[in-house]
Design an enzyme around this catalytic site. Structure first.
Site, PDB file in Angstrom:
ATOM      1  N   TYR A 101     -12.094  -2.723  -3.956  1.00 16.31           N
ATOM      2  CA  TYR A 101     -12.683  -2.859  -2.616  1.00 16.31           C
ATOM      3  C   TYR A 101     -14.211  -2.931  -2.646  1.00 16.31           C
ATOM      4  CZ  TYR A 101      -8.132  -2.044  -0.458  1.00 16.31           C
ATOM      5  OH  TYR A 101      -6.827  -2.147  -0.051  1.00 16.31           O
TER       6      TYR A 101
ATOM      7  N   GLU B 114      -8.727 -10.803  -7.938  1.00 16.48           N
ATOM      8  CA  GLU B 114      -7.811  -9.673  -7.821  1.00 16.48           C
ATOM      9  C   GLU B 114      -6.723  -9.720  -8.895  1.00 16.48           C
ATOM     10  OE1 GLU B 114      -8.341  -8.739  -3.067  1.00 16.48           O
ATOM     11  OE2 GLU B 114      -6.826 -10.203  -3.664  1.00 16.48           O
TER      12      GLU B 114
ATOM     13  N   ASN C   5      -1.713  -0.095   7.393  1.00 16.65           N
ATOM     14  CA  ASN C   5      -1.191  -1.428   7.694  1.00 16.65           C
ATOM     15  C   ASN C   5      -0.309  -2.018   6.604  1.00 16.65           C
ATOM     16  OD1 ASN C   5      -3.119  -2.264   5.858  1.00 16.65           O
ATOM     17  ND2 ASN C   5      -4.349  -3.396   7.343  1.00 16.65           N
TER      18      ASN C   5
ATOM     19  N   HIS D 198      -1.668  -5.490   1.521  1.00 19.75           N
ATOM     20  CA  HIS D 198      -2.908  -6.234   1.294  1.00 19.75           C
ATOM     21  C   HIS D 198      -2.533  -7.593   0.730  1.00 19.75           C
ATOM     22  CE1 HIS D 198      -6.829  -7.406  -0.373  1.00 19.75           C
ATOM     23  NE2 HIS D 198      -6.126  -7.756  -1.450  1.00 19.75           N
TER      24      HIS D 198
ATOM     25  N   LYS E  33       0.829  -1.202   0.000  1.00 21.28           N
ATOM     26  CA  LYS E  33       0.000   0.000   0.000  1.00 21.28           C
ATOM     27  C   LYS E  33       0.871   1.263   0.000  1.00 21.28           C
ATOM     28  CE  LYS E  33      -3.766  -2.386   2.397  1.00 21.28           C
ATOM     29  NZ  LYS E  33      -4.558  -2.446   3.644  1.00 21.28           N
TER      30      LYS E  33
END
Length: 148
Positions: free
Chosen positions: A49, A126, A112, A115, A9
């Site tokens: 998402y 994905e 975080n 992913h 990310k």
């Protein structure tokens, strides 16, 4: 062999963690089958998402993902989805064990670092979304040293 989608990310890219994260997957013995640095636009982020669109944090998540470049990857190997999730750690870094990516490099759930696909089916979706050109078809010469 199973494949998974992994995305570093924007916070992971900005903090210079790309090499460290790739190294953890390589050291485990997984094969990199696709890699790209990409700035994600809003509509693409919303598509990625989509399953979280009803959640109260959806808009913040989309804003976060479009805030800077990400590194999208395809990794291949035996049980790579499950093992990849273990390498990554729990979604909430406070619950991630030391030695995991999130346990070592993240504090807040909203930053975080990474992913990873949560199932083989979501990995397929994905990968198809992020890599419509298909993964690179190659096999490392180390394969027989990793797999029986």
């Amino acid at each position: 062999m199973e494949q998974t989608f992994i995305m570093i990310k924007p916070d992971g890219v900005q903090r210079g963690l790309v090499g460290e994260i790739i190294g953890r997957f390589e050291k485990k013995g997984f094969n990199l089958k696709g890699l790209k640095l990409i700035s994600v636009d809003r509509s693409f982020a919303e598509k990625h998402y989509a399953d979280l669109s009803a959640k109260p944090f959806f808009n913040g998540l989309v804003e976060y993902i479009i805030s800077g470049p990400v590194v999208a990857m395809i990794w291949e190997g035996k049980n790579v989805v499950t093992t990849g999730r273990k390498i990554i750690g729990a979604t909430n870094p406070a619950e991630s064990a030391p030695g995991t990516i999130r346990g070592d490099f993240a504090i807040d759930i909203g930053r975080n670092v990474i992913h990873g696909s949560d199932s083989v089916e979501s990995a397929r979706k994905e990968i198809a979304l992020w890599f419509p050109e298909c993964p690179v078809n190659w096999q490392s010469s180390l394969h027989p040293w990793i797999y029986e």
